[in-house]
Motif scaffolding. Structure first.
Motif, PDB file in Angstrom:
ATOM      1  N   ARG A 206       2.854   5.088  -4.725  1.00 20.92           N
ATOM      2  CA  ARG A 206       3.626   5.230  -3.488  1.00 20.92           C
ATOM      3  C   ARG A 206       4.752   6.230  -3.699  1.00 20.92           C
ATOM      4  N   ASP A 207       5.075   6.973  -2.669  1.00 16.51           N
ATOM      5  CA  ASP A 207       6.195   7.924  -2.704  1.00 16.51           C
ATOM      6  C   ASP A 207       7.411   7.249  -2.097  1.00 16.51           C
ATOM      7  N   GLY A 208       8.046   6.390  -2.875  1.00 14.28           N
ATOM      8  CA  GLY A 208       9.183   5.626  -2.375  1.00 14.28           C
ATOM      9  C   GLY A 208       8.947   4.145  -2.579  1.00 14.28           C
ATOM     10  N   THR A 209       9.903   3.330  -2.064  1.00 13.74           N
ATOM     11  CA  THR A 209       9.842   1.890  -2.307  1.00 13.74           C
ATOM     12  C   THR A 209       9.719   1.064  -1.043  1.00 13.74           C
ATOM     13  N   GLY A 210       9.905   1.613   0.123  1.00 16.93           N
ATOM     14  CA  GLY A 210       9.830   0.834   1.353  1.00 16.93           C
ATOM     15  C   GLY A 210       8.410   0.438   1.698  1.00 16.93           C
ATOM     16  N   SER A 211       8.274  -0.501   2.649  1.00 16.87           N
ATOM     17  CA  SER A 211       6.949  -0.981   3.028  1.00 16.87           C
ATOM     18  C   SER A 211       6.101   0.113   3.654  1.00 16.87           C
ATOM     19  N   GLN A 212       6.739   1.148   4.217  1.00 15.28           N
ATOM     20  CA  GLN A 212       5.994   2.249   4.820  1.00 15.28           C
ATOM     21  C   GLN A 212       6.007   3.508   3.949  1.00 15.28           C
ATOM     22  N   ALA A 213       6.348   3.333   2.675  1.00 15.89           N
ATOM     23  CA  ALA A 213       6.308   4.475   1.757  1.00 15.89           C
ATOM     24  C   ALA A 213       4.883   5.004   1.675  1.00 15.89           C
ATOM     25  N   PRO A 214       4.672   6.319   1.800  1.00 15.87           N
ATOM     26  CA  PRO A 214       3.317   6.880   1.806  1.00 15.87           C
ATOM     27  C   PRO A 214       2.561   6.603   0.507  1.00 15.87           C
ATOM     28  N   VAL A 377      -8.367   2.286  10.124  1.00 12.17           N
ATOM     29  CA  VAL A 377      -6.954   2.129  10.450  1.00 12.17           C
ATOM     30  C   VAL A 377      -6.105   2.767   9.359  1.00 12.17           C
ATOM     31  N   THR A 378      -4.864   3.100   9.730  1.00 11.43           N
ATOM     32  CA  THR A 378      -3.902   3.695   8.795  1.00 11.43           C
ATOM     33  C   THR A 378      -2.691   2.779   8.736  1.00 11.43           C
ATOM     34  N   PRO A 379      -2.674   1.794   7.834  1.00  9.65           N
ATOM     35  CA  PRO A 379      -1.559   0.840   7.777  1.00  9.65           C
ATOM     36  C   PRO A 379      -0.262   1.469   7.295  1.00  9.65           C
ATOM     37  N   VAL A 380      -0.364   2.461   6.400  1.00 14.69           N
ATOM     38  CA  VAL A 380       0.803   3.225   5.944  1.00 14.69           C
ATOM     39  C   VAL A 380       0.365   4.677   5.828  1.00 14.69           C
ATOM     40  N   PRO A 381       1.300   5.620   5.900  1.00  7.77           N
ATOM     41  CA  PRO A 381       0.913   7.030   5.745  1.00  7.77           C
ATOM     42  C   PRO A 381       0.174   7.262   4.431  1.00  7.77           C
TER      43      PRO A 381
END
Length: 580
Positions: A206-214, A377-381
């Motif tokens: 993941r690129d980051g730590t949030g739930s929507q991090a790509p 579906v795309t749950p996160v980027p």
């Protein structure tokens, strides 16, 4: 060496390339949908990686009913768009995409009730023909027709004349699912996709730590040597079927976007002599489709055997090796014997296999009523999940998944796979009738060459060249006369087989088409693989021992009374690939 050859050297190069590059699309899952997505993306000119935890088609895609069909029973559910889409895909597969692997097959729908049943089923068959006609200016399958009681019994003598009042004959198509999926993988490799089996994804980058991090890649365990590596990608497509929720769980707090339920389908394989199937006036050997209390039952001609299936029941146990119980086997025998004058008995069964359908989670309690439609579906980027659907519509699912994965990539052309022949199909019209000539020049029996043509299409020369170089490879395998030693060598050098199980279960179907279920062929096949792959004595013996343990565990599971005890028995033999 052909760009489509999945040789050991090719695997090594693809492993190194995936660890060094950032691919446009990385696909997780080497079943037919994942393979289709890799081919779709690669044929658009994108850089592609394809990862499979076990062997190509090792899960659902080698354990189907071997049918390419619209789904006649879905008409009762008013799923007209689904049926129409599947019938159009059937046409493409028979005409262009894989005519050497997909062939039209007639079925009889026996009538056992008064005239209303003929009118009702006849209307459904007419609608089935109409929904499949739009792309069929040159119709690849004949129209349905009604048969009298006498014509029905003549076409299929095994049917009980006291209960059959006639039949409706209609057409669908048949496929060797494992070899077809393999052909999709090889075609994707030919377009430049880097493909790797025995490569289990263990986590998402993941690129980051949030739930929507790509999502920007994956962590991978190489099950051939126990090493780990990462693959970075601009977009990841997870085509993991009944394992979709596992990928969703890797997202942590992010909503997975779709839920999948597993439905178990069990099939029996019996010898041709067990059922007097007869033939139609044109010489075709028909199958049967029968109504059951919960679904439908097929009796399908398969070489010198019949496939009887399937069940449709929820499954929440081990997904890698779903087990058939004695209850499943008894149910199938009870249903088919309702219409046969000479019952099929348990001691006639030579093969049993069970697979799991990935069904989109719905409100229905019965898996037989859940949708066979698919979703992407795309749950996160950066991550696309694709699941549901049916084998026949894999290409559409794959195109939808790649469309979703490339939304942010500029200049990506549309899917081109609707008219793209697979490996073996490009020159099929030129070679399909050449068995006599090829037999004369190769020294092989004509029937053996005919079988090779329908397994390898216009790439049959790859196998025949092995025989010309070493005539000993033209000999039939011990215990499996329908296969040649050359096919084992070809499976290793061109088709990505890494284990004995890969050859006996998927490159060939020796595991379900011989009474010994492959154990009688295992030592000879392992010796051929050892010579090509450089196995020592210990590794060769270990492969044979594992295979025999797997077969015994399956036999034991099939003696168990229910799912839970059958699952426990099947798990008595561990997977041949190393645990991670």
């Amino acid at each position: 060496m052909s760009r489509t050859h999945l040789s050991p050297a090719r695997r090594q190069a693809d492993r190194a390339g995936l660890a060094d590059e950032v691919v446009d699309v990385l696909v997780i899952g080497g079943g037919v949908t994942g393979a289709g997505a890799a081919l779709d993306a690669a044929s658009r000119g994108l850089t592609v990686g394809l990862l499979e935890a076990r062997d190509w088609a090792a899960g659902t895609s080698s354990r189907s009913s071997k049918l390419i069909h619209g789904g006649l029973r879905y008409l009762e559910q008013l799923a007209f768009p689904l049926v129409r889409e599947a019938l159009h895909e059937r046409t493409r597969l028979v005409q262009t995409i894989a005519p050497h692997l997909v062939r039209p097959l007639p079925f009889l729908l026996p009538l056992t009730a008064p005239a209303w049943q003929r009118a009702y089923y006849g209307a459904g068959a007419a609608l089935y023909d109409a929904l499949g006609a739009a792309l069929e200016a040159d119709r690849v399958v004949p129209l349905h027709r009604h048969l009298s009681r006498r014509a029905t019994v003549e076409a299929f003598p095994a049917l009980r004349p006291d209960i059959v009042r006639g039949a409706i004959r209609y057409w669908d198509a048949q496929v060797d699912d494992a070899r077809h999926t393999l052909a999709v993988v090889r075609t994707a490799a030919g377009y430049g996709a880097r493909v790797l089996s025995s490569a289990r994804v263990t986590g998402l980058l993941r690129d980051g730590t949030g739930s929507q991090a790509p999502v920007v890649g994956v962590q991978v365990a190489d099950l051939t040597d126990g090493s780990s590596f990462t693959v970075r990608a601009r977009s990841v497509v997870a085509a993991t079927g009944v394992w979709s929720d596992d990928v969703g769980a890797m997202l942590g707090d992010a909503a997975p976007g779709l839920r999948v339920r597993a439905s178990k389908g069990v099939h029996l394989v019996v010898p041709r002599s067990a059922i007097d199937g007869g033939s139609l006036p044109d010489g075709e050997r028909p199958g049967l489709i029968l109504r059951t209390p919960t679904s439908v039952l097929f009796v399908i001609p398969w070489g010198e055997a019949w496939i009887i299936g399937t069940t449709d029941t929820p499954w929440q146990l081990d997904r890698d090796h779903p087990a058939a119980s004695s209850a499943d086997i008894g149910y199938l025998l009870d249903q088919v014997n309702r219409v046969l004058s000479r019952p099929v008995t348990a001691d006639q069964i030579i093969g049993v296999y069970a697979g799991l359908r990935p069904l989109l989670h719905g409100e229905a309690d019965q898996t037989s009523r859940l949708s066979r439609e698919h979703a992407a579906v795309t749950p996160v980027p950066g991550l696309v999940l694709v699941a549901g659907g049916k084998y026949t519509t894999y290409r559409v699912m794959a195109a939808d998944a790649v469309d979703a994965a490339t939304v942010g990539l500029p200049g990506v052309p549309p899917s081109a796979t609707a008219h793209l022949p697979l490996v073996g199909a490009r020159r099929w019209d030129a070679v399909r009738d050449t068995a006599p000539q090829l037999a004369a020049t190769s020294g092989l029996p004509e029937d053996a060459v005919a079988r090779l043509l329908h397994r390898h299409g216009d790439r049959i020369g790859e196998v025949l060249d092995l025989v010309r170089a070493d005539p000993a490879l033209g000999r039939p395998l011990p215990g499996a006369a329908a296969h040649l030693a050359a096919e084992v060598v070809h499976a290793v050098t061109a088709e990505g087989a890494l284990h004995l199980d890969d050859v006996l279960t998927r490159r060939t179907r020796v595991s379900i088409t011989t009474p010994h279920r492959g154990t009688g062929s295992a030592p000879a096949v392992a010796a051929l693989m050892a010579e090509t792959l450089g196995w020592g004595r210990e590794r060769t013996e270990r492969e044979v021992a594992h295979y025999r343990a797997r077969v015994e565990a399956e036999r034991e599971s099939q003696r168990m009374p229910d799912d839970r005890t059958a699952d426990a028995a099947r798990l008595g033999a561990p997977d041949v690939r190393a645990a991670v």
